[in-house]
Write an enzyme that holds these catalytic residues in place. Structure first.
Site, short mmCIF file in Angstrom:
data_model
loop_
_atom_site.label_atom_id
_atom_site.label_comp_id
_atom_site.label_asym_id
_atom_site.label_seq_id
_atom_site.Cartn_x
_atom_site.Cartn_y
_atom_site.Cartn_z
N SER A 16 8.71 86.10 22.14
CA SER A 16 9.68 85.79 23.18
C SER A 16 10.27 84.38 23.09
CB SER A 16 9.06 86.01 24.56
OG SER A 16 7.81 85.38 24.65
N HIS A 56 10.37 92.58 24.47
CA HIS A 56 11.69 92.12 24.04
C HIS A 56 12.30 93.01 22.97
CE1 HIS A 56 12.21 88.34 26.22
NE2 HIS A 56 10.91 88.16 26.09
N LYS A 100 13.42 93.80 31.33
CA LYS A 100 14.31 93.07 30.42
C LYS A 100 15.52 93.94 30.09
CE LYS A 100 10.89 89.72 29.40
NZ LYS A 100 9.53 89.58 28.92
C1 PLP Z 1 8.38 89.22 29.67
C2 PLP Z 1 7.22 89.68 28.87
C3 PLP Z 1 6.18 90.39 29.47
C4 PLP Z 1 6.12 90.60 30.95
O1 PLP Z 1 7.03 91.55 31.40
P1 PLP Z 1 7.41 91.57 32.96
O2 PLP Z 1 7.88 92.96 33.17
O3 PLP Z 1 8.45 90.56 33.17
O4 PLP Z 1 6.15 91.29 33.70
C5 PLP Z 1 5.16 90.85 28.66
N1 PLP Z 1 5.15 90.61 27.33
C6 PLP Z 1 6.13 89.92 26.72
C7 PLP Z 1 6.08 89.69 25.26
C8 PLP Z 1 7.19 89.42 27.48
O5 PLP Z 1 8.14 88.71 26.88
#
Ligand code: PLP
Length: 392
Positions: free
Chosen positions: A181, A209, A240
């Site tokens: 990320s 992602h 996301k």
């Molecule tokens: C954003 C993210 C999460 C968490 O997801 P949310 O739905 O925002 O809690 C988990 N793993 C990775 C790699 C992320 O980038």
């Protein structure tokens, strides 16, 4: 003198080191251009890859579900909070991921943390990439299993750790983010799957992602690399590219059944409301009906990355719509992000502890919704402010 006064000192220290976080406030809907803290800016800070977060069809699906089914679900999933909509979304996600079954969580964070903790115990071992997400790290700690961290994307080191920690009857979990990320690079999944198979380890990938971004129709890294059936646990987020809120696990039916029984966030935290769930289902419909969104996302990615490169910025190892501009020094990075914002471009400064000390950066994420004009304007601001601050 209050018992919490030490926090004031600690906050002061963070401020002095340029490490304090002061979130900006979004004063309208999110989008390619949006209003934060009273300023209209080109928004390169969201995870709204496909532009679904404020898509009219999503908004209507959410509103209709709230009208028909209410604002809340009323209970945790395991007691009285499993709705037809939740099951429908889970079937759709299993299909999307080419998995036998899927389970929705309140967030990607709880999906990761809850699952890692549920499938392992203190006799087991977790072999984890150094740059894996915080929710994987927390899940690993909660499981009480032994945690072994390998250098970023170093498959040989992971292989050696699996060999070294093997004991009869001990379970091993090899776990990686699909797309990292903060750097935007892709995990070496084919090689990791091979070593997991050789050692009989569980293979788990966090595609937060990558879902909606990589692979056919945005199916994720497993699809991108043609590894269907060879990754035991796929994690995705609904927060996301899907544009709403929530997380899910896709995998074999017995994994899902187990998580229904032992996934603590699933058992002890209330299920997603109808509006959220219905909007997620609609996101999958839109991704099917409007495949050009994914194409636009990647076209914009290529254009913006090439532009930053031509200007001479260090964009690290990025291979996806996440492109960091690595500026290293924490205070300089904060100043860079602040000046970009003043000039109409919003990119967050990412500093320790989110990345290692001395690896500070502003992180850009383009979306399908940005126009060529948006991106060219942003690049010209990057060039100007980069020179002004001596980042270039
Ligand atoms: C954003 C993210 C999460 C968490 O997801 P949310 O739905 O925002 O809690 C988990 N793993 C990775 C790699 C992320 O980038």
């Amino acid at each position: 003198m209050g018992a919490l006064d030490y926090l004031k000192d600690q906050l002061h220290e963070l401020d002095e080191q340029g490490l304090a976080i002061h979130p900006r406030t979004l004063e309208g809907p999110t989008g390619a251009r949006a209003r934060f803290d009273g300023r209209e800016v080109i928004n390169l800070a969201s995870n709204n890859y496909l532009g679904l977060a404020n898509h009219p069809r999503m908004n209507r699906a959410a509103a209709r579900a709230a009208e028909e089914l209410g604002a809340g679900s009323g209970a945790v999933r395991t007691i009285a909070g499993t709705m037809t909509l939740h099951r429908e979304l889970e079937h759709r996600f299993a299909e999307f991921k080419h998995a036998e079954d899927a389970l929705m969580f309140q967030s990607g964070f709880t999906a990761n943390a809850g699952t890692v903790a549920a499938i392992l115990d203190r006799e087991d071992v977790i072999v984890s990439d150094q740059l894996n997400h915080a929710s994987i790290i927390d899940g690993a700690r909660l499981s009480r299993a032994e945690i072994k961290v390998f250098p970023h994307k170093d498959v040989e080191a992971a292989d050696a750790l699996l060999a070294e920690t093997a004991r009869p009857g001990r379970r091993q979990l090899l776990i990686t983010d699909g797309v990292f990320s903060m750097d935007g690079d892709i995990a070496p999944l084919p090689a990791l799957v091979e070593i997991a198979e050789r050692h009989g380890a569980i293979m788990m990938v966090d595609d937060a992602h990558a879902s909606g971004v990589l692979g056919t129709g945005g199916a994720g890294t497993v699809d991108h690399f043609g590894l269907h059936g060879r990754v035991d646990v796929q994690v995705g987020t609904l927060s996301k590219a899907i544009g709403v809120l929530g997380g899910f696990i896709a995998g074999p039916h017995h994994l899902i059944e187990w998580l229904v029984n032992r996934g603590r966030p699933f058992l002890f935290s209330t299920s997603a409301p109808p509006a959220v769930t219905a909007a997620c289902i609609e996101a999958l419909n839109i991704m099917r009906d409007e495949p050009d969104r994914l194409e636009r996302l990647w076209r914009n990615t290529r254009l913006f990355k090439a532009g930053l490169h031509d200007l001479g910025f260090d964009t690290g190892m990025s291979e996806t719509p996440i492109t960091p501009v690595i500026t290293r020094d924490e205070e300089k990075t904060q100043a860079f992000a602040r000046r970009l914002f003043e000039e109409g471009v919003f990119t967050p400064a990412i500093v320790y502890p989110t990345v290692a000390r001395g690896q500070a950066r502003v992180r850009t994420i383009v979306t399908a919704e940005h126009t060529e004009e948006d991106l060219k304007e942003a690049l010209s601001v990057f060039g100007r402010v980069g020179e002004e601050l001596g980042v270039l």
